[in-house]
Design a protein around this motif. Sequence first.
Motif, mmCIF file in Angstrom:
data_model
loop_
_atom_site.group_PDB
_atom_site.id
_atom_site.type_symbol
_atom_site.label_atom_id
_atom_site.label_comp_id
_atom_site.label_asym_id
_atom_site.label_seq_id
_atom_site.Cartn_x
_atom_site.Cartn_y
_atom_site.Cartn_z
ATOM 1 N N VAL A 1 0.834 -1.198 0.000
ATOM 2 C CA VAL A 1 0.000 0.000 0.000
ATOM 3 C C VAL A 1 0.874 1.255 0.000
ATOM 4 O O VAL A 1 0.569 2.247 -0.663
ATOM 5 N N LYS A 2 1.991 1.193 0.741
ATOM 6 C CA LYS A 2 2.917 2.326 0.789
ATOM 7 C C LYS A 2 3.498 2.618 -0.588
ATOM 8 O O LYS A 2 3.628 3.781 -0.993
ATOM 9 N N ILE A 3 3.856 1.569 -1.325
ATOM 10 C CA ILE A 3 4.378 1.771 -2.681
ATOM 11 C C ILE A 3 3.320 2.429 -3.552
ATOM 12 O O ILE A 3 3.619 3.327 -4.351
ATOM 13 N N GLY A 4 2.064 2.020 -3.383
ATOM 14 C CA GLY A 4 0.986 2.667 -4.115
ATOM 15 C C GLY A 4 0.842 4.123 -3.740
ATOM 16 O O GLY A 4 0.591 4.979 -4.597
ATOM 17 N N GLN A 5 1.020 4.420 -2.466
ATOM 18 C CA GLN A 5 0.957 5.802 -2.002
ATOM 19 C C GLN A 5 2.054 6.649 -2.626
ATOM 20 O O GLN A 5 1.837 7.818 -2.970
ATOM 21 N N LEU A 6 3.220 6.058 -2.801
ATOM 22 C CA LEU A 6 4.367 6.778 -3.365
ATOM 23 C C LEU A 6 4.444 6.674 -4.890
ATOM 24 O O LEU A 6 5.380 7.224 -5.487
ATOM 25 N N SER A 7 3.499 5.993 -5.507
ATOM 26 C CA SER A 7 3.625 5.647 -6.921
ATOM 27 C C SER A 7 3.758 6.860 -7.835
ATOM 28 O O SER A 7 4.485 6.810 -8.833
ATOM 29 N N TYR A 8 3.079 7.946 -7.509
ATOM 30 C CA TYR A 8 3.177 9.138 -8.360
ATOM 31 C C TYR A 8 4.604 9.677 -8.370
ATOM 32 O O TYR A 8 5.186 9.938 -9.423
ATOM 33 N N GLY A 9 5.187 9.812 -7.185
ATOM 34 C CA GLY A 9 6.570 10.262 -7.107
ATOM 35 C C GLY A 9 7.531 9.266 -7.723
ATOM 36 O O GLY A 9 8.477 9.651 -8.422
ATOM 37 N N LEU A 10 7.306 7.979 -7.472
ATOM 38 C CA LEU A 10 8.166 6.957 -8.068
ATOM 39 C C LEU A 10 8.154 7.059 -9.586
ATOM 40 O O LEU A 10 9.201 6.946 -10.239
ATOM 41 N N TYR A 11 6.975 7.280 -10.152
ATOM 42 C CA TYR A 11 6.875 7.362 -11.606
ATOM 43 C C TYR A 11 7.586 8.605 -12.137
ATOM 44 O O TYR A 11 8.343 8.536 -13.117
ATOM 45 N N ILE A 12 7.361 9.733 -11.513
ATOM 46 C CA ILE A 12 7.963 10.979 -12.010
ATOM 47 C C ILE A 12 9.486 10.937 -11.916
ATOM 48 O O ILE A 12 10.196 11.319 -12.856
ATOM 49 N N TYR A 13 10.006 10.474 -10.786
ATOM 50 C CA TYR A 13 11.451 10.564 -10.556
ATOM 51 C C TYR A 13 12.240 9.422 -11.201
ATOM 52 O O TYR A 13 13.429 9.578 -11.486
ATOM 53 N N HIS A 14 11.609 8.264 -11.416
ATOM 54 C CA HIS A 14 12.392 7.075 -11.753
ATOM 55 C C HIS A 14 13.142 7.214 -13.074
ATOM 56 O O HIS A 14 14.307 6.828 -13.174
ATOM 57 N N TYR A 15 12.497 7.787 -14.089
ATOM 58 C CA TYR A 15 13.128 7.837 -15.408
ATOM 59 C C TYR A 15 14.301 8.813 -15.412
ATOM 60 O O TYR A 15 15.352 8.542 -15.993
#
Length: 384
Positions: free
Chosen positions: A301-315
């Motif tokens: 659930v925490k990963i889902g909570q952070l998913s927007y930031g993970l997506y923006i920053y990862h690339y």
Amino acid sequence: MKTTESTRGRADSTASRDSATKSDAGVMSGRVLELDALRGLACLAILFHHFKPHLLPFGWAAVDLFFILSGYLITAIILKNGRQKHFLFHFYMRRGLRIWPIYYLTVLVVAAASPWLPRTYDYAGLPYILTYTQEVGLHWSRSTPAFSEYLMHTWSLAVEEQFYLIWPVLVCLVGRRGVVSLALALATAAVCARSSEMYWRVLLTRADGLALGALLAALFTARKAIREHSAVPKVFAAIGLGAVAYLAFLIASGGMSKPEAPPWPGPSLLAVNVLGAAIVGLVIYYQGRPALSVLRRPRLVKIGQLSYGLYIYHYVLMLLSDDLARAFGLGGRPFWREALTAAVIYAVAALSWRYVEMPLLRLKDRFDYRPTARAEASKPHFTA
């Protein structure tokens, strides 16, 4: 007897914790934990696809799962609150507080650093990415100014932002009874647009996922009795299996000769979206039940909570990692470097959530759809 009672006690305790966690989350956010977890899994699939595309060639399809979830969540919000006074103003302010801060932070940091970064850039494309219109011209053209390779993944954020801008107005115009017809028309338009070989990373050609999510919202929100009908999961399972069979046939027959680089004929991507919608529908139906306890685990659930930031920053961070390795004469992508990069991505997303996103999300209480409920929404866990 003691063993049975002990086992039952542990089961009751676990169920109580699950129920309490879900209840607390519902009070704070109105969200479904299982859908957050599903978003987290989709985000992990996208990250893995970008790191190892040859190992997960269809990982890009998780973007369409994002679209389905967004279509569902946004339409559910509209159906629930669309009649409230100043709804559209509150909706756009809340969306802005959720998605703009770290998007513009990332864009401006990349823009400022571009002269010192090794990859090419073109400031002519900056106005487009600042206005979420970086792909709009591709509706009618095969070329559009691209600002920076570090931000190429933001096309999907532009698609969602354009959807957020247009969809609430359309739904408010047609009313609750017109949502199904509107969503079906949008899905049909997307399939026709892809079939006519329109570029596949623009709103019109990827709108069927958003439309199917909207259909789920109309099904579950406007018709609450559906949630208890025993035939519903069977229908979703049959639809999902049908989509899997069709996709398997296309793969076996060579209809998906380039799984890492669509487009295919219009109905093919529709099958991907139908499968995703069936999965989301089953998760919605079974939410809170023991069958989906794995999707209520805090870490997921925490990963889902952070998913927007993970997506923006990862690339951005992934490409920077490649740039640094190249500068030091290190070739390839050894596991240790990918693991280190993944850890940095998670750390940046977690810090962003704690120190940038959460403080700004507290301002959403000022734009509550139902002013009398403001006192109940004390913590900003709404991450859609």
